[in-house]
Design an enzyme around this catalytic site. Structure first.
Site, PDB file in Angstrom:
ATOM      1  N   SER A 286       0.850  -1.194   0.000  1.00  0.00           N
ATOM      2  CA  SER A 286       0.000   0.000   0.000  1.00  0.00           C
ATOM      3  C   SER A 286       0.884   1.241   0.000  1.00  0.00           C
ATOM      4  CB  SER A 286      -0.867   0.019   1.263  1.00  0.00           C
ATOM      5  OG  SER A 286      -1.480   1.277   1.412  1.00  0.00           O
TER       6      SER A 286
ATOM      7  N   TYR B  89      -0.708  -0.180  10.453  1.00  0.00           N
ATOM      8  CA  TYR B  89      -0.855  -0.617   9.048  1.00  0.00           C
ATOM      9  C   TYR B  89       0.275  -0.022   8.194  1.00  0.00           C
ATOM     10  CZ  TYR B  89      -3.147  -1.434   4.521  1.00  0.00           C
ATOM     11  OH  TYR B  89      -3.450  -1.846   3.227  1.00  0.00           O
TER      12      TYR B  89
HETATM   13  N1  LIG Z   1      -8.839  -2.144  -0.298  1.00  0.00           N
HETATM   14  C1  LIG Z   1      -7.928  -1.204  -0.399  1.00  0.00           C
HETATM   15  O1  LIG Z   1      -8.252  -0.036  -0.652  1.00  0.00           O
HETATM   16  C2  LIG Z   1      -6.465  -1.536  -0.214  1.00  0.00           C
HETATM   17  C3  LIG Z   1      -5.541  -0.504  -0.416  1.00  0.00           C
HETATM   18  C4  LIG Z   1      -4.185  -0.789  -0.291  1.00  0.00           C
HETATM   19  C5  LIG Z   1      -3.778  -2.071   0.008  1.00  0.00           C
HETATM   20  N2  LIG Z   1      -4.705  -3.072   0.210  1.00  0.00           N
HETATM   21  C6  LIG Z   1      -4.205  -4.410   0.529  1.00  0.00           C
HETATM   22  O2  LIG Z   1      -4.810  -5.359  -0.335  1.00  0.00           O
HETATM   23  C7  LIG Z   1      -4.892  -6.628   0.331  1.00  0.00           C
HETATM   24  C8  LIG Z   1      -6.325  -7.165   0.233  1.00  0.00           C
HETATM   25  O3  LIG Z   1      -7.174  -6.218   0.824  1.00  0.00           O
HETATM   26  P1  LIG Z   1      -8.764  -6.194   0.615  1.00  0.00           P
HETATM   27  O4  LIG Z   1      -9.124  -4.789   0.395  1.00  0.00           O
HETATM   28  O5  LIG Z   1      -9.183  -7.236  -0.344  1.00  0.00           O
HETATM   29  O6  LIG Z   1      -9.207  -6.571   2.116  1.00  0.00           O
HETATM   30  P2  LIG Z   1     -10.438  -7.435   2.687  1.00  0.00           P
HETATM   31  O7  LIG Z   1     -11.588  -7.352   1.772  1.00  0.00           O
HETATM   32  O8  LIG Z   1     -10.579  -7.011   4.089  1.00  0.00           O
HETATM   33  O9  LIG Z   1      -9.864  -8.938   2.629  1.00  0.00           O
HETATM   34  C9  LIG Z   1      -8.773  -9.302   3.434  1.00  0.00           C
HETATM   35  C10 LIG Z   1      -8.475 -10.757   3.184  1.00  0.00           C
HETATM   36  O10 LIG Z   1      -7.359 -11.145   4.015  1.00  0.00           O
HETATM   37  C11 LIG Z   1      -7.734 -12.331   4.710  1.00  0.00           C
HETATM   38  N3  LIG Z   1      -7.029 -12.494   5.982  1.00  0.00           N
HETATM   39  C12 LIG Z   1      -6.988 -11.635   7.030  1.00  0.00           C
HETATM   40  N4  LIG Z   1      -6.306 -12.191   8.050  1.00  0.00           N
HETATM   41  C13 LIG Z   1      -5.905 -13.420   7.633  1.00  0.00           C
HETATM   42  C14 LIG Z   1      -5.174 -14.475   8.220  1.00  0.00           C
HETATM   43  N5  LIG Z   1      -4.710 -14.390   9.472  1.00  0.00           N
HETATM   44  N6  LIG Z   1      -4.931 -15.598   7.497  1.00  0.00           N
HETATM   45  C15 LIG Z   1      -5.400 -15.707   6.240  1.00  0.00           C
HETATM   46  N7  LIG Z   1      -6.116 -14.747   5.609  1.00  0.00           N
HETATM   47  C16 LIG Z   1      -6.370 -13.620   6.319  1.00  0.00           C
HETATM   48  C17 LIG Z   1      -9.232 -12.178   4.947  1.00  0.00           C
HETATM   49  O11 LIG Z   1      -9.785 -13.424   5.319  1.00  0.00           O
HETATM   50  P3  LIG Z   1     -11.154 -13.508   6.235  1.00  0.00           P
HETATM   51  O12 LIG Z   1     -12.305 -13.309   5.300  1.00  0.00           O
HETATM   52  O13 LIG Z   1     -11.074 -14.865   6.840  1.00  0.00           O
HETATM   53  O14 LIG Z   1     -11.054 -12.399   7.257  1.00  0.00           O
HETATM   54  C18 LIG Z   1      -9.658 -11.675   3.575  1.00  0.00           C
HETATM   55  O15 LIG Z   1      -9.739 -12.742   2.677  1.00  0.00           O
HETATM   56  C19 LIG Z   1      -4.437  -6.396   1.765  1.00  0.00           C
HETATM   57  O16 LIG Z   1      -3.085  -6.809   1.897  1.00  0.00           O
HETATM   58  C20 LIG Z   1      -4.556  -4.888   1.915  1.00  0.00           C
HETATM   59  O17 LIG Z   1      -3.688  -4.392   2.900  1.00  0.00           O
HETATM   60  C21 LIG Z   1      -6.037  -2.820   0.108  1.00  0.00           C
END
Ligand SMILES: NC(=O)c1ccc[n+]([C@@H]2O[C@H](COP(=O)([O-])OP(=O)(O)OC[C@H]3O[C@@H](n4cnc5c(N)ncnc54)[C@H](OP(=O)(O)O)[C@@H]3O)[C@@H](O)[C@H]2O)c1
Length: 247
Positions: free
Chosen positions: A154, A170
């Site tokens: 990020s 974060y």
């Molecule tokens: N969305 C954004 O705007 C954004 C921006 C910058 C970076 N990112 C990065 O993109 C990535 C995906 O984010 P997202 O937006 O798709 O988030 P999200 O919708 O909250 O999904 C997060 C995923 O990570 C899994 N997870 C969390 N803890 C875990 C663990 N201990 N073991 C295995 N899986 C685990 C969750 O599983 P559960 O369903 O079991 O909780 C879920 O599948 C992350 O690394 C995030 O930091 C996102």
């Protein structure tokens, strides 16, 4: 739920490649798994709970795509080791590992850097940094030459852009993930494995929230670009879209 159509270019095929994606049950991980499968990959969708991955896999199968599911909690070395053993037993090797699982805890969104709850920092690092380290350590030995590790990072971890103090745990976790990307890349380059990280944009997921502006399939397009970009000495980079950006 239906994931938007994103065209797969002829130069971005993953036919017969084995890809492992964490956090594949929803959000950006589900979009990456879908796009990789549309590009021909044999995609192992990893979720904390097998039932969550199975529901997500049904979405891919409804498009006629192949989807395999497996379970692992990236905060557990034993769980990650079991996952690696199971993938190795079924496929023998891995071509692309995407460390996508991540958390941005509500407590962190409210936390000020001058009043830190170390428990919040620890829980964040355990997934966002140590989770990627556990996965890379377990999978690196059987990632084939030409393979890729892609860490979902990020710009909140981008040191060159300053900070407004928001989400200290974060931000630190992603800055550290970027540093880890560089050091892992330096070592795996000798085995012709490239390691990169990227910013997926402010994506419309549970983490990004309803006001976010980016379709997760657009984030997935960067992952596919990184999984298929031509072999290069320039590895260990931080990307946004198709461009390397400053750390
Ligand atoms: N969305 C954004 O705007 C954004 C921006 C910058 C970076 N990112 C990065 O993109 C990535 C995906 O984010 P997202 O937006 O798709 O988030 P999200 O919708 O909250 O999904 C997060 C995923 O990570 C899994 N997870 C969390 N803890 C875990 C663990 N201990 N073991 C295995 N899986 C685990 C969750 O599983 P559960 O369903 O079991 O909780 C879920 O599948 C992350 O690394 C995030 O930091 C996102």
């Amino acid at each position: 739920m239906q994931l938007s159509r994103h065209p797969v270019k002829a130069t971005e095929r993953l036919d017969d490649k084995v890809a492992v994606v964490t956090g594949a049950n929803r959000g950006i991980g589900l979009a990456i798994s879908t796009l990789f499968a549309r590009a021909g990959a044999r995609c192992v969708m990893v979720a904390r709970h097998a039932s969550g991955a199975e529901d997500a896999a049904k979405l891919l199968r409804s498009e006629g795509l192949e989807a395999e599911v497996d379970a692992a909690d990236v905060t557990s070395c034993e769980s990650v080791r079991r996952l690696a053993d199971s993938v190795k037993r079924r496929h023998g090797w891995v071509d692309v590992l995407v460390n996508n699982a991540g958390v941005f805890l509500d407590e962190d969104r409210r936390m000020s850097p001058d009043a830190v709850d170390l428990g919040v920092v620890q829980r964040t690092l355990d997934v966002n940094l140590y989770g990627a380290m556990r996965m890379a350590t377990a999978f690196a030995p059987f990632i084939r030459a030409g393979g890729r590790i892609i860490n979902v990072s990020s710009t909140m971890g981008q040191l060159s852009d300053g900070s407004d103090g928001y989400g200290p745990a974060y931000s630190i976790s992603k800055a550290a993930l970027n540093a880890y990307t560089q050091s892992l890349a330096a070592v795996l380059q000798k085995r012709e494995v490239m390691v990169d990280c990227f910013h997926p944009g402010w994506a419309k997921t549970d983490m990004g929230g309803p006001r976010a502006t980016v379709d997760p399939m657009e984030s997935a397009a960067t992952a596919l670009f990184l999984a298929t970009r031509p072999a290069s000495d320039r590895t260990g980079l931080f990307w946004r879209g198709r461009d390397p950006i400053a750390w």
